[in-house]
Design an enzyme around this catalytic site. Structure first.
Site, PDB file in Angstrom:
ATOM      1  CE  LYS A   1      -3.768  -0.683   2.377  1.00  0.00           C
ATOM      2  NZ  LYS A   1      -4.339  -0.994   3.699  1.00  0.00           N
TER       3      LYS A   1
ATOM      4  NE  ARG B   1      -5.368   3.210   3.808  1.00  0.00           N
ATOM      5  CZ  ARG B   1      -5.430   3.393   2.493  1.00  0.00           C
ATOM      6  NH1 ARG B   1      -4.810   4.431   1.934  1.00  0.00           N
ATOM      7  NH2 ARG B   1      -6.080   2.538   1.738  1.00  0.00           N
TER       8      ARG B   1
ATOM      9  N   GLY C   1      -8.510  -7.284   4.059  1.00  0.00           N
ATOM     10  CA  GLY C   1      -9.341  -7.334   5.254  1.00  0.00           C
ATOM     11  C   GLY C   1      -8.684  -7.993   6.448  1.00  0.00           C
TER      12      GLY C   1
ATOM     13  CG  MET D   1      -3.025  -6.740   7.713  1.00  0.00           C
ATOM     14  SD  MET D   1      -2.077  -7.550   8.989  1.00  0.00           S
ATOM     15  CE  MET D   1      -1.017  -6.208   9.402  1.00  0.00           C
TER      16      MET D   1
ATOM     17  NE  ARG E   1      -5.790  -4.737  -3.354  1.00  0.00           N
ATOM     18  CZ  ARG E   1      -6.374  -4.792  -2.165  1.00  0.00           C
ATOM     19  NH1 ARG E   1      -5.680  -4.565  -1.071  1.00  0.00           N
ATOM     20  NH2 ARG E   1      -7.650  -5.066  -2.058  1.00  0.00           N
TER      21      ARG E   1
ATOM     22  CG  HIS F   1     -13.859 -10.585   3.620  1.00  0.00           C
ATOM     23  ND1 HIS F   1     -14.271 -11.853   3.990  1.00  0.00           N
ATOM     24  CD2 HIS F   1     -12.536 -10.533   3.843  1.00  0.00           C
ATOM     25  CE1 HIS F   1     -13.232 -12.520   4.442  1.00  0.00           C
ATOM     26  NE2 HIS F   1     -12.160 -11.748   4.370  1.00  0.00           N
TER      27      HIS F   1
ATOM     28  CB  SER G   1       9.607 -42.710 -22.181  1.00  0.00           C
ATOM     29  OG  SER G   1       8.571 -42.100 -21.441  1.00  0.00           O
TER      30      SER G   1
ATOM     31  CB  CYS H   1       5.438 -41.703 -19.815  1.00  0.00           C
ATOM     32  SG  CYS H   1       6.403 -43.128 -19.308  1.00  0.00           S
TER      33      CYS H   1
ATOM     34  CE1 TYR I   1       7.135 -37.945 -24.280  1.00  0.00           C
ATOM     35  CE2 TYR I   1       8.869 -37.868 -25.941  1.00  0.00           C
ATOM     36  CZ  TYR I   1       8.051 -38.596 -25.089  1.00  0.00           C
ATOM     37  OH  TYR I   1       8.138 -39.958 -25.034  1.00  0.00           O
TER      38      TYR I   1
HETATM   39  P1  ADP Z   1      -7.647  -2.560   3.662  1.00  0.00           P
HETATM   40  O1  ADP Z   1      -6.213  -2.899   3.496  1.00  0.00           O
HETATM   41  O2  ADP Z   1      -8.371  -3.507   4.537  1.00  0.00           O
HETATM   42  O3  ADP Z   1      -8.305  -2.308   2.355  1.00  0.00           O
HETATM   43  P2  ADP Z   1      -7.403   0.268   4.004  1.00  0.00           P
HETATM   44  O4  ADP Z   1      -6.266   0.803   4.751  1.00  0.00           O
HETATM   45  O5  ADP Z   1      -7.303   0.353   2.546  1.00  0.00           O
HETATM   46  O6  ADP Z   1      -7.679  -1.196   4.483  1.00  0.00           O
HETATM   47  O7  ADP Z   1      -8.643   1.088   4.551  1.00  0.00           O
HETATM   48  C1  ADP Z   1      -9.956   0.662   4.704  1.00  0.00           C
HETATM   49  C2  ADP Z   1     -10.901   1.643   4.034  1.00  0.00           C
HETATM   50  O8  ADP Z   1     -10.716   2.955   4.512  1.00  0.00           O
HETATM   51  C3  ADP Z   1     -10.676   1.711   2.545  1.00  0.00           C
HETATM   52  O9  ADP Z   1     -11.896   1.737   1.893  1.00  0.00           O
HETATM   53  C4  ADP Z   1      -9.952   3.005   2.348  1.00  0.00           C
HETATM   54  O10 ADP Z   1     -10.209   3.563   1.096  1.00  0.00           O
HETATM   55  C5  ADP Z   1     -10.483   3.877   3.469  1.00  0.00           C
HETATM   56  N1  ADP Z   1      -9.499   4.860   3.855  1.00  0.00           N
HETATM   57  C6  ADP Z   1      -8.266   4.600   4.325  1.00  0.00           C
HETATM   58  N2  ADP Z   1      -7.582   5.738   4.531  1.00  0.00           N
HETATM   59  C7  ADP Z   1      -8.409   6.747   4.191  1.00  0.00           C
HETATM   60  C8  ADP Z   1      -8.262   8.171   4.162  1.00  0.00           C
HETATM   61  N3  ADP Z   1      -7.135   8.745   4.515  1.00  0.00           N
HETATM   62  N4  ADP Z   1      -9.302   8.896   3.758  1.00  0.00           N
HETATM   63  C9  ADP Z   1     -10.462   8.293   3.391  1.00  0.00           C
HETATM   64  N5  ADP Z   1     -10.644   6.969   3.388  1.00  0.00           N
HETATM   65  C10 ADP Z   1      -9.631   6.194   3.770  1.00  0.00           C
HETATM   66 MG    MG Z   2      -7.786  -1.051   1.046  1.00  0.00          MG
END
Ligand code: ADP
Ligand code: MG
Ligand code: MG
Length: 928
Positions: A47, A117, A126, A128, A384, A502, A815, A882, A902
């Protein structure tokens, strides 16, 4: 901003001199600049690295900074403490963010809010924890209300902060494990539901500023009551609480279980991103969404995604409201009535569309993006490489080559063998499906078909699977705690959530059949029941899903194999063929299998086992004659039986050679120990005795004579051909006469006769004399000059591997029979490994089952020696494999490296082998 700078300076001073020299632990991004870039995933996490890259590209990214994965490693190596100098580096980066945003973190008048984040190297959807709206306190709230003039928004943000923070930081990171459904977040959600219910609201957005303000007070009381601690009313305390919680979440239960499934090492650690908040929940001109530059479930090249008006990011992912489609062209039956972003906010949509195109071109792969629109202004929050299922992976690879976005070599590496496997897996038999009315419909999140027994919890899915049952996990919505259950299930069905929920994301990653957002589905978890289409289902009832259409059916529908009708798959395999060097043949002995394999692109037959006609359907007659042959005492008796058997052998060989017209067909002479064919039943023995004109006593005597104490190492393979030359001659004649007849019919047969279980060159010489004699006879009989054919051997005994130099002087091809070669090299009987090999693997004595993937260092060494010695004396020696490992990707890679011509595998593995061979070519070209 003077204040912010001054504070940063002070922080640097206070932290004393080392901070100037201290290792860089914090990487800034924002304002079209960044310290990091996309290549730094190890240090910044996926990220963080991509946020830096997007910032550099000039894409609008809210400014922020990334704390490196090294800090996480330090945290775990040093009793969960932070390295020296971190505080100062964070303060400096935060000051930069404040300058760009024109707001200050913790400031009463114009406060900056941030998100904290997580971000591992490879995405763990989802798994972390993320905390949004950090920095809201009794100090800053009035300022933000004044600055935005939107009290509803501020209290909505605040109630979210309390919910997330108490859940992630105060409960999970603190290691508290509440009972099912009793977590703090659920408790707070119930309070909120209570208010909504009391006021007669349907949606979260119906709650007013006063409602939300009241909820925040109730939330704080509840948090104190349940967790015994105050919700922190200090911006810095919140931020650091969040940072530490992200580190702690790396060792959280769900993160660990996801890593185990995906094979992600525990040592990697996670980075932490602190980023200024942008708000999708500031009213009807604000929104948030998730999108893919191409459809991740089908691969279709259309910008695809979901969004919600007046919402914050996690609302879309958590499947709390049914999200809207991004554009008109990707609307389906499920969401046709909902507004698209394209029509609701056309200008923003255009900008977003341009950005996604740019990102896809820049990264040269499908992108999964998160965005937020704050009062009409677009912000990118994440990008990503998007997860995709098998069908989508194949389609994208083909399309991207056509678009010249990627090379053929890159395309080949974009599809894993497991993903290709998904395309070869079953779908519901269309006929069965037509006859049945669907119970209900949801979003087609993971294609393919599945049938199974209903379970309602992840734990039950795991348990039932252990008992060998096929289950379908039915949930209101899934959450990261369910991953192991989802893994165990054949398919997943949820009532809520969109294509980016998810459940959808995880199922797609695994190529699992999945239907989400089946709105009419009513799950009663307590009673272990669900209702759909006017019917009720209990745990254990059968249902069937069509994940391609999103249809749910009652009962067990017939399944059928998919594959060769798939044009995109065929196109992709052509790309593979252009890249690979290894040939791909198939192991087949019926015309049906041969035809199937040819349709899948087999370039010949690498193993046709003559004895196959004595097993299974239609084997009664030839088997009876074979038994007569076995039980014969005199050569004369035997010759009679052999002559009788001839037409059957020829029929089978000719049929297969005809289907493989123009391609080589390796026919292996009779291999198994004869006693395998001695009848057991009295009735069969009587018939046999009668036909041979002998008594039962004599028959039993002859049968006993065939008994061997170790038949796998007994009278079998070439040894039969040495003792009974007429048996070998009959088979050779069948091959050559088939070829001659086919030539007369205008075909191009290409037989290769393979002599099994050879340990010495003299065995081959002996058989070769027979073959030559018969070849001459056949040519004369049919009046033809000659035809293309080869005589070679199987290398399946270590002695043969070692003596390959001599053997290759007479054999035209080798073979590798890696089933027997593995048995003989290890001294493991393949039929008996069940008793000990699992222990060998669990106790790490062996890395894996050598019968599934070639033991490259042991058996592989013999193969290498054999090839080297064989090619030395016979440059033209054709070499293949084979054994069953011939369709297994790691083994295919090995075969490529040692220079085989082959691989040969079962018909259904042919496409996988073509892909694996292409990947081997790319991988090994890179290494050189
Ligand atoms: P995950 O790795 O589980 O996707 P994220 O860190 O991407 O977690 O965050 C979860 C949600 O919060 C995502 O939808 C993301 O876009 C939103 N989000 C994270 N940081 C910000 C921010 N600075 N402003 C607005 N929304 C945010
Ligand atoms: Mg995210
Ligand atoms: Mg063998």
């Amino acid at each position: 901003m003077a204040k912010a700078k001054a504070r940063a300076k002070a922080a640097v001073k206070k932290g004393a001199k080392p901070s100037a020299k201290a290792k860089k632990m914090v990487y800034f991004f924002g304002g079209a600049k960044a310290d990091g870039n996309a290549k730094m995933k190890e240090l910044l996490g996926g990220k963080g690295a991509n946020l830096a890259e997007m910032a550099k590209l000039g894409v609008p990214v809210p400014p922020g900074f990334t704390i490196t994965t090294e800090v996480c490693t330090y945290y775990y190596q040093n009793k969960k403490s932070s390295p020296k100098g971190l505080k100062e580096q964070v303060a400096v980066a935060l000051a930069k963010v404040e300058t760009i945003m024109g707001k200050e973190f913790g400031d009463a008048a114009n406060p900056l809010l941030v998100s904290v984040r997580s971000g591992a190297r490879s995405s763990m959807p989802g798994m972390m924890e993320t905390v949004l709206n950090v920095g809201l306190t009794s100090q800053t709230i009035p300022g933000l209300v004044a600055a935005t003039g939107n009290a509803r928004f501020v209290y909505d943000a605040y109630r979210r902060l309390i919910m997330m923070y108490s859940d992630v930081v105060m409960e999970k990171a603190a290691g508290i494990e509440p009972k099912e459904d009793e977590g703090i977040r659920r408790q707070l959600e119930r309070i909120m539901d209570g208010t909504k219910h009391a006021k007669g609201y349907k949606l979260d957005t119906d709650l007013t500023a006063d409602d939300l303000k009241g909820l925040c007070s109730q939330f704080k009381v509840k948090v104190r009551e349940v967790l015994g601690k105050e919700f922190p009313d200090d911006a810095q305390a919140q931020m650091w609480g969040g940072i530490n919680a992200v580190f702690a979440s790396w060792q959280g239960k769900r993160a660990i279980s996801y890593r185990r499934i995906e094979g992600i090492p525990d040592e990697w650690g996670t980075a932490v991103n602190v980023q200024s908040m942008v708000f999708g929940n500031m009213g009807t001109d604000s929104a948030t969404g998730v999108a893919f530059s191409r459809n991740p479930a089908t691969g279709e090249n259309k910008f695809y995604g979901e969004w919600l008006v007046n919402a914050q990011g996690e609302d879309v992912v958590a499947g709390i409201r049914t999200p809207n489609p991004l554009n008109e062209s990707t609307k389906g039956d499920q969401n046709r009535h909902l507004p698209s972003l394209e029509t609701a906010m056309p200008k923003v949509y255009k900008e977003l569309d341009a950005i996604q195109k740019r990102l896809e071109k820049h990264y040269r792969d499908m992108q999964d993006i998160e965005f937020t629109i704050e009062k009409g202004r677009l912000w990118m929050l994440q990008c990503r490489v998007g997860k995709r299922n098998g069908p989508a992976a194949v389609r994208m690879a083909v399309d991207m080559v056509k678009q010249k976005l990627i090379t053929k070599e890159e395309a080949v590496m974009r599809v894993t063998p497991a993903q290709m496997d998904e395309l070869l897996h079953p779908i519901i038999d269309p006929k069965a499906e037509l006859a049945q009315k669907a119970l209900g419909k949801g979003l087609p999140a993971g294609p393919g078909g599945a049938t199974g027994q209903v379970v309602f919890t992840a734990a039950a899915a795991v348990e039932w699977k252990k008992q060998g049952k096929k289950v379908i996990l039915v949930r209101e919505e899934t959450n990261p705690e369910d991953v192991e259950g989802m893994r165990a299930a054949e398919a997943v069905l949820t009532a809520r959530g969109g294509m980016t929920s998810h459940a959808a994301l995880v199922a797609r990653g695994w190529g699992k059949c999945c239907i989400v957002g089946c709105g009419a589905l009513h799950v009663d978890l307590g009673a272990k029941q669900f209702h759909l289409g006017g019917q009720s289902f209990k745990e254990g009832d059968w249902i069937t899903l069509n994940g391609t259409k999103g249809n749910v059916y009652a009962g067990q529908l017939a399944m059928m194999a998919a594959g060769e009708e798939n044009q995109v798959l065929m196109d992709f395999l052509k790309v593979c063929d252009a890249v690979r060097r290894l040939g791909v043949r198939t192991n087949a002995e019926t015309t049906t299998d041969a035809a199937k394999a040819r349709a899948f692109g087999a370039e010949g037959i690498g193993l046709f086992r003559t004895e196959h006609m004595f097993y299974g359907k239609g084997s009664d007659e030839p088997l009876f004659i074979l038994r007569k042959m076995i039980m014969s005492k005199s050569e004369e008796e035997r010759k009679r039986a052999v002559d009788e058997l001839f037409p059957y052998v020829k029929r089978d060989i000719k049929g297969t050679m005809e289907i493989m017209d123009g391609l080589p067909v390796v026919v292996r002479l009779l291999d198994p120990p004869l006693h395998e064919f001695v009848p057991e039943s009295l009735e069969k023995r009587q018939a046999l005795a009668q036909s041979l004109g002998i008594g039962m006593e004599e028959l039993s005597k002859r049968a006993d004579g065939l008994h061997e104490s170790n038949p796998m190492m007994g009278h079998r393979g070439v040894r039969l051909g040495i003792t009974y030359p007429e048996v070998a001659a009959m088979q050779v004649r069948a091959v050559f006469e088939s070829a001659a007849e086919l030539i007369k019919e205008g075909k191009k047969p290409h037989p290769e006769i393979m002599i099994p279980v050879v340990c010495d060159v003299n065995e081959i010489k002996h058989q070769l004399a027979i073959c030559k004699q018969i070849y001459k006879e056949v040519c004369t009989k049919f009046g033809i000059k000659g035809f293309k054919h080869m005589i070679g051997t199987m290398i399946e005994i270590p002695r043969a591997a070692l003596l390959s130099g001599q053997i290759a002087e007479v054999a035209e091809f080798f073979s590798f029979g890696t089933n027997d070669l593995t048995q003989m090299t290890f001294g493991f009987s393949r039929d008996d490994i069940g008793a000990f090999v699992p222990d060998y693997i669990s106790k790490k004595i062996l890395a894996g089952d050598p019968f599934q993937s070639i033991d490259q260092i042991g058996v592989g060494e013999l193969i290498k020696i054999s090839i080297e010695r064989g090619r030395k004396t016979n440059k033209a020696l054709e070499i293949g494999i084979c054994g069953e490992q011939g369709g297994e990707p790691a083994s295919v890679d090995f075969c490529h490296r040692v220079g085989m011509d082959y691989v040969s595998c079962s018909p259904f593995r042919v496409p996988i082998a073509r892909l694996a061979a292409a990947q081997a070519a790319v991988r090994n070209a890179k290494k050189r």
